[in-house]
Design an enzyme around this catalytic site. Structure first.
Site, PDB file in Angstrom:
ATOM      1  N   TYR A   1     -22.187 -30.824 -12.708  1.00  0.00           N
ATOM      2  CA  TYR A   1     -22.068 -32.061 -13.403  1.00  0.00           C
ATOM      3  C   TYR A   1     -23.202 -33.049 -12.911  1.00  0.00           C
ATOM      4  O   TYR A   1     -23.463 -33.581 -12.071  1.00  0.00           O
ATOM      5  CB  TYR A   1     -20.691 -32.786 -13.510  1.00  0.00           C
ATOM      6  CG  TYR A   1     -20.747 -33.893 -14.378  1.00  0.00           C
ATOM      7  CD1 TYR A   1     -20.875 -34.108 -15.710  1.00  0.00           C
ATOM      8  CD2 TYR A   1     -20.722 -35.188 -13.746  1.00  0.00           C
ATOM      9  CE1 TYR A   1     -21.006 -35.160 -16.362  1.00  0.00           C
ATOM     10  CE2 TYR A   1     -20.823 -36.196 -14.187  1.00  0.00           C
ATOM     11  CZ  TYR A   1     -20.924 -36.451 -15.715  1.00  0.00           C
ATOM     12  OH  TYR A   1     -20.911 -37.518 -16.393  1.00  0.00           O
TER      13      TYR A   1
ATOM     14  N   GLY B   1     -21.857 -37.385 -18.833  1.00  0.00           N
ATOM     15  CA  GLY B   1     -20.792 -37.668 -19.965  1.00  0.00           C
ATOM     16  C   GLY B   1     -20.689 -36.677 -20.940  1.00  0.00           C
ATOM     17  O   GLY B   1     -20.491 -35.466 -20.475  1.00  0.00           O
TER      18      GLY B   1
END
Length: 515
Positions: free
Chosen positions: A54, A61
């Site tokens: 991530y 997001g």
């Protein structure tokens, strides 16, 4: 010297560094440096395995489903820093900027963020050489951390941002060159590691709490002076009263006020007054009061609450300071990358919002005590508005008492909790946010207002001593009086007081020595 490594740093040490009273160094021991390097190397290995990480090989997001792979990982970090430079408002002060950077360094130095040791060195250099990034105050919702304001620090580290030098905003590259600091190219995840955390709210709150501790001491000093110049009574500060309601802050405040009353000859005792004035055992109106009004008598129960609330807020802020608050977190020893939400500033938001309410009572207390000093109907024969000469022509503290009331109203208006105004942001990904940075900024504003309130009250208290005479004042209170008089002389005839109020406020927050 404050040494940063993978161990805890005291909150007060960050305050000292921010105020230039201590220096901050990065630990360079072989074992520690290897730990940081190993953590970063593990992350890099995972990237090469084509495993989505991530914010490193994916978008941010709500865009986390966009996998970009290793080839665009550096560009992703650069764009992250660019698009988050959208803050507004006045910049944070020099001291706040240093505290913010120190808080970020302490968090990243724990060794769970996948960043290189060189990044820590770069951030430490900015702090030690007091390079002040231009960081607009507005734009953070406090989750995912302080993305927007921290992006301005990352930009300076890259050499592309702006800094404040001699009061002017200038390109960072030129200042870095002059300070012999080499700009960095951010590696995968390093931009995210810098901006994804609670360091802005933590640094700002740390400095505000320091201010509030000083304000509590000053409120105690002023209460003691008010009791003396108003011919009040010492009895309410007897330790026996407070030992049977054993809150630590209350006991501490009562002891400090009682110590400052020691030796004063202006105090009264209703028992002695009764012996002198009460000759008949019949119903009659006493010519004296047997106890002080609440704003004097209950000061330990008021200021003590602020002190005990402050202790909780300081504890929470120090824990946050020493926490790892970015996402994802790298646990190289277990060969694991975990996604979580340590960037959520809930504890800082709650601490700041709670302190806004607690410390507002210092303003309200000062407002009440100020009213006693200037009202000739309540001031035990002190002249109206503390005018020393030419009453009717001079008006003394009339205007300043109005200012105290106005500032107090502004303090109370700003006590509304920021954390209850959570908003849905970022495509419903950040659907619950802390507003911790707004709460911390609110508290800083409130503390600054209270310093001005106490500055005016300090001037009024000193004026009352000049009118009553120094001979009956305790030695502790006289010491405070002399320090105030070194900043502002007695008010003989009406004059503009605005600059002197600000000078005394600055002195109370920075120069005042509590003997």
């Amino acid at each position: 010297m404050v040494v940063v490594k993978d161990e805890n740093v005291a909150l007060n040490d960050v305050v000292k560094v921010a105020h230039g009273k201590d220096v901050l160094e990065l630990h360079n021991g072989h074992q520690y440096v290897e730990k940081i390097k190993t953590n970063a190397l593990f992350l890099q290995e995972q990237i090469k395995k084509n495993i989505p990480v991530y914010g490193t090989t994916t978008g941010f997001g709500d865009s986390c489903r966009e996998f970009v792979g290793e080839s665009f990982a550096k560009t992703l970090q650069q764009n992250l820093i660019r698009y988050h430079q959208c803050g507004t408002g006045e910049p944070f002060s020099d001291q706040q900027a240093i505290a913010i950077m120190a808080a970020r360094l302490i968090s990243l130095a724990k060794g769970h963020s996948g960043i290189r040791y060189e990044l820590l060195q770069n951030l430490q250099q900015l702090i030690s050489k007091r390079v002040i990034p231009y960081i607009p105050q507005q734009g953070s919702v406090g989750a995912s951390g302080d993305l927007t304001p921290l992006a301005y620090i990352a930009a300076v580290m890259e050499g592309s941002g702006r800094v404040i030098e001699n009061g002017k905003v200038v390109p960072a590259q030129e200042v870095l060159r002059n300070r012999n600091i080499t700009p960095m190219e951010l590696f995968p995840k390093e931009g995210l590691a810098i901006i994804n955390g609670t360091s802005v709210m933590t640094g700002v709150l740390a400095l505000s709490l320091y201010k509030i501790r000083r304000l509590c001491s000053i409120a105690e000093k002023l209460t003691a002076i008010c009791i003396q110049v108003l011919s009040g009574k010492r009895e309410a500060f007897d330790k026996r009263i407070h030992n049977v309601k054993p809150f630590r802050g209350q006991i501490y405040t009562a002891r400090r006020i009682d110590n400052d009353l020691e030796g004063s000859t202006f105090l009264t005792d209703y028992r002695q007054e009764a012996a002198q004035n009460l000759k008949e055992n019949r119903k009659q109106l006493l010519p004296f009061a047997i106890q002080n009004v609440y704003s004097l008598r209950c000061a330990p129960q008021i200021i003590g609450v602020v002190r005990d609330s402050l202790a909780i807020a300081e504890k929470w802020t120090e824990i946050e300071l020493n926490s790892v608050t970015d996402n994802p977190l790298i646990f190289h020893e277990e060969e694991t990358i975990l996604l979580g939400g340590n960037f959520y500033g809930g504890y800082i938001a709650q601490a700041a919002d709670s302190m806004k309410i607690a410390v507002s009572h210092l303003a309200d207390l000062a407002d009440k005590q100020m009213a006693l000093l200037v009202d000739e109907k309540l001031s035990q024969m002190l002249p109206a508005n503390l005018v020393r000469s030419n009453s009717g022509i001079n008006h003394g503290f009339k205007g300043m008492q109005i200012t105290v009331s106005a500032l107090t109203a502004e303090v109370l208006r700003n006590t509304t909790a920021a954390s209850i105004f959570s908003r849905v942001t970022e495509n419903n990904n950040q659907d619950k946010v802390s507003m911790g940075t707004i709460a911390a900024r609110d508290l800083d504003h409130i503390a600054t207002l209270i310093a001005k309130i106490l500055a005016i009250q300090s001037l009024a208290a000193a004026q009352a001593i000049d009118i009553r005479g120094q001979h009956g004042i305790s030695s502790n209170s006289l010491d405070f009086y002399r320090q105030i008089r070194n900043v502002s002389p007695v008010l003989e005839d009406d004059r503009p007081m605005d600059f002197e109020i600000n000078a005394v406020a600055d002195f109370l927050l920075a120069g005042y020595e509590d003997g």
